[in-house]
Enzyme design. Structure first.
Site: not given
Ligand code: URA
Length: 233
Positions: A109
């Site tokens: 993310d």
């Molecule tokens: N899970 C998430 O919620 N975000 C990420 O960036 C990676 C795994």
């Protein structure tokens, strides 16, 4: 020489991502020795058979692949391009790697930090991200509120999310600068870790990926890139 599947040979030749090549094969844009082939597993001898994509002969020289790990800072997209001009991981690649058509393996993310692998080895990228191969991904997380033992058990056994139940995970409380929990999962549902904790009423405040399979983030600083050997990956 041993025969290999058409999809694998084309992916390894660096002609594009596995997804794009699969589509090209399905659409009848690939031919082997002059015959259109639409089966991904059609056996080919890379050094002998003439493979064409969109009418052009594909150069199947054994390729040297590159593997880079990046510690992605917050606010950066884990894609190569963004239509809205936001910062992406490409901005962190030193000039000498820019012509290599490297792409990020899996997602992280925008607000997460940590390990991103960039490579032009499409076959390895597929094996690292496909749930069938069950590669572990470990995250350090700062969650709001204290986790009870019963909540840790629920996270480990699987949480029902709107797109299905998560598979077994390993969760530990940790005392590391800025993080209070570690979680290891095998899948890559969108925002999975955030949604798992959210479902128990513990929003994630910080999230950092520290490991993918055998590859560890280690002491790599945010924004830094390091080349790694295939064996490490
Ligand atoms: N899970 C998430 O919620 N975000 C990420 O960036 C990676 C795994």
């Amino acid at each position: 020489m041993e025969k290999q599947s058409l999809l694998k040979v084309l992916t390894q030749a660096g002609t594009g991502s596995r997804r794009k090549i699969s589509a090209a094969i399905k659409e009848g844009r690939v031919s082997v020795n002059g015959e259109v082939v639409t089966g991904f597993n059609h056996p080919v001898e890379p050094q002998k058979d003439r493979i064409s994509l969109d009418g052009r002969l594909v150069d199947i020289k054994p390729q040297q692949f590159t593997y880079l790990m990046l510690n992605k800072p917050k606010g950066v997209l884990s894609t190569l391009k963004d239509e809205r001009g936001r910062r992406t991981v490409i901005g962190f690649l030193p000039q000498k790697y820019r012509h290599l058509r490297l792409y990020p393996v899996g997602r992280l993310d925008k607000d997460s930090t940590g390990l991103i692998l960039l490579t032009n080895d499409g076959d390895l990228a597929h094996r690292l991200t496909h749930p069938r191969f069950e590669h572990e991904k470990e995250y350090h997380v700062l969650v709001k509120g204290g986790l009870k033992a019963s909540e840790i058990r629920r996270l480990e056994m699987g949480i029902k999310l709107e797109d299905g139940k998560t598979s077994p995970a390993v969760v530990k409380k940790i005392k590391s600068a800025g993080y209070n929990c570690s979680i290891t999962i095998h899948e890559g549902k969108k925002h999975q870790v955030r949604r798992m904790f959210e479902a128990l009423g513990h929003p994630v405040l910080e999230l950092k990926r520290v490991r993918m399979g055998n590859l560890k983030l280690g002491d790599l600083k945010e924004g830094e890139v390091r080349e790694v050997r295939k064996e490490k990956v």
